[in-house]
Enzyme design. Sequence first.
Site, PDB file in Angstrom:
ATOM      1  N   GLY A 295      31.214  34.221  45.934  1.00 36.67           N
ATOM      2  CA  GLY A 295      31.282  35.653  45.697  1.00 36.67           C
ATOM      3  C   GLY A 295      31.513  35.889  44.219  1.00 36.67           C
ATOM      4  O   GLY A 295      31.931  34.972  43.504  1.00 36.67           O
TER       5      GLY A 295
ATOM      6  N   GLN B  11      34.044  40.298  36.565  1.00 30.05           N
ATOM      7  CA  GLN B  11      34.043  38.884  36.149  1.00 30.05           C
ATOM      8  C   GLN B  11      32.944  38.567  35.150  1.00 30.05           C
ATOM      9  O   GLN B  11      33.002  37.552  34.465  1.00 30.05           O
ATOM     10  CB  GLN B  11      33.886  37.967  37.372  1.00 30.05           C
ATOM     11  CG  GLN B  11      35.102  37.975  38.286  1.00 30.05           C
ATOM     12  CD  GLN B  11      34.909  37.014  39.435  1.00 30.05           C
ATOM     13  OE1 GLN B  11      34.272  37.344  40.427  1.00 30.05           O
ATOM     14  NE2 GLN B  11      35.438  35.805  39.297  1.00 30.05           N
TER      15      GLN B  11
ATOM     16  N   CYS C 123      38.790  30.650  42.380  1.00 27.41           N
ATOM     17  CA  CYS C 123      38.129  31.760  41.693  1.00 27.41           C
ATOM     18  C   CYS C 123      37.450  31.223  40.445  1.00 27.41           C
ATOM     19  O   CYS C 123      38.049  30.417  39.726  1.00 27.41           O
ATOM     20  CB  CYS C 123      39.180  32.814  41.324  1.00 27.41           C
ATOM     21  SG  CYS C 123      38.505  34.249  40.491  1.00 27.41           S
ATOM     22  N   LEU C 124      36.224  31.663  40.213  1.00 32.38           N
ATOM     23  CA  LEU C 124      35.492  31.203  39.025  1.00 32.38           C
ATOM     24  C   LEU C 124      36.199  31.632  37.735  1.00 32.38           C
ATOM     25  O   LEU C 124      35.981  31.038  36.687  1.00 32.38           O
ATOM     26  CB  LEU C 124      34.054  31.746  39.048  1.00 32.38           C
ATOM     27  CG  LEU C 124      33.172  31.224  40.198  1.00 32.38           C
ATOM     28  CD1 LEU C 124      31.864  31.990  40.254  1.00 32.38           C
ATOM     29  CD2 LEU C 124      32.915  29.729  40.048  1.00 32.38           C
TER      30      LEU C 124
ATOM     31  N   HIS D 242      39.047  39.261  48.534  1.00 32.30           N
ATOM     32  CA  HIS D 242      39.213  38.640  47.212  1.00 32.30           C
ATOM     33  C   HIS D 242      38.410  39.405  46.154  1.00 32.30           C
ATOM     34  O   HIS D 242      38.932  39.711  45.071  1.00 32.30           O
ATOM     35  CB  HIS D 242      38.764  37.172  47.313  1.00 32.30           C
ATOM     36  CG  HIS D 242      38.771  36.411  46.019  1.00 32.30           C
ATOM     37  ND1 HIS D 242      39.546  35.290  45.808  1.00 32.30           N
ATOM     38  CD2 HIS D 242      38.085  36.592  44.856  1.00 32.30           C
ATOM     39  CE1 HIS D 242      39.341  34.834  44.576  1.00 32.30           C
ATOM     40  NE2 HIS D 242      38.446  35.600  43.984  1.00 32.30           N
ATOM     41  N   GLU D 243      37.145  39.722  46.496  1.00 29.76           N
ATOM     42  CA  GLU D 243      36.279  40.398  45.514  1.00 29.76           C
ATOM     43  C   GLU D 243      36.723  41.836  45.261  1.00 29.76           C
ATOM     44  O   GLU D 243      36.688  42.313  44.128  1.00 29.76           O
ATOM     45  CB  GLU D 243      34.811  40.364  45.968  1.00 29.76           C
ATOM     46  CG  GLU D 243      34.216  38.967  46.173  1.00 29.76           C
ATOM     47  CD  GLU D 243      34.408  38.013  45.006  1.00 29.76           C
ATOM     48  OE1 GLU D 243      34.545  38.475  43.851  1.00 29.76           O
ATOM     49  OE2 GLU D 243      34.458  36.792  45.238  1.00 29.76           O
TER      50      GLU D 243
ATOM     51  N   HIS E 129      39.327  42.074  42.715  1.00 28.12           N
ATOM     52  CA  HIS E 129      38.824  42.051  41.330  1.00 28.12           C
ATOM     53  C   HIS E 129      38.507  43.465  40.829  1.00 28.12           C
ATOM     54  O   HIS E 129      38.656  43.748  39.637  1.00 28.12           O
ATOM     55  CB  HIS E 129      37.552  41.195  41.238  1.00 28.12           C
ATOM     56  CG  HIS E 129      37.823  39.720  41.128  1.00 28.12           C
ATOM     57  ND1 HIS E 129      38.614  39.169  40.139  1.00 28.12           N
ATOM     58  CD2 HIS E 129      37.385  38.670  41.871  1.00 28.12           C
ATOM     59  CE1 HIS E 129      38.654  37.850  40.288  1.00 28.12           C
ATOM     60  NE2 HIS E 129      37.923  37.523  41.341  1.00 28.12           N
TER      61      HIS E 129
HETATM   62 ZN    ZN Z   1      37.611  35.638  42.043  1.00 27.09          ZN
END
Ligand code: ZN
Length: 175
Positions: free
Chosen positions: A48, A53, A101-102, A143-144, A147
């Site tokens: 995701g 991000q 998480c990236l 999670h997204e 963000h």
């Molecule tokens: Zn993330």
Amino acid sequence: MTAIYEIAQLGADILRQIAEPITDVHSPETRDMIIALQTTLATSQGVGLAAPQIGLSKRLIIVASRPTTRYPDAPLMEPTVMINPSYEILSGEQEKDWEGCLSIPSIRALVPRYLRILIRYTNQHGGPVESEQEGFIARIFQHEIDHLDGKVYLDRVVDTRDIVAESEYFKRLRD
Ligand code: ZN
């Protein structure tokens, strides 16, 4: 515009900002943002990605659960673009499971999330979508959305002992 964007890393201001709603789904700017997010996610091992991000403070995410080296047990789904997403909790029950998480490389942690949620978003054609989700996909979605609200998963960790190095996480997977 098919540029691969650099992924904002923990500490970057953009990850702590509240993202703006998208007002025109069909504008060239929105098109470009969707392509940028899709292209960047496709080159990563993520399941995701949220627009902040890649430096865009807009309420746009992609959920793309698939088995990867980072998430070998993830279910397979079509990568789905979600504009102005939100959710309703269907059951107050939460479960801890592993997230990464990236934007926070090399770390994994156990994060409590709601098991069953009703998600709502606008798809990339402008249509409203509502669907029930549970388990890992519901987890990615929560999670997204975090963000978009300036939160990262570490904010949700209840015990710092639930945070581990990714190398240790992979060792546990093998056991
Ligand atoms: Zn993330």
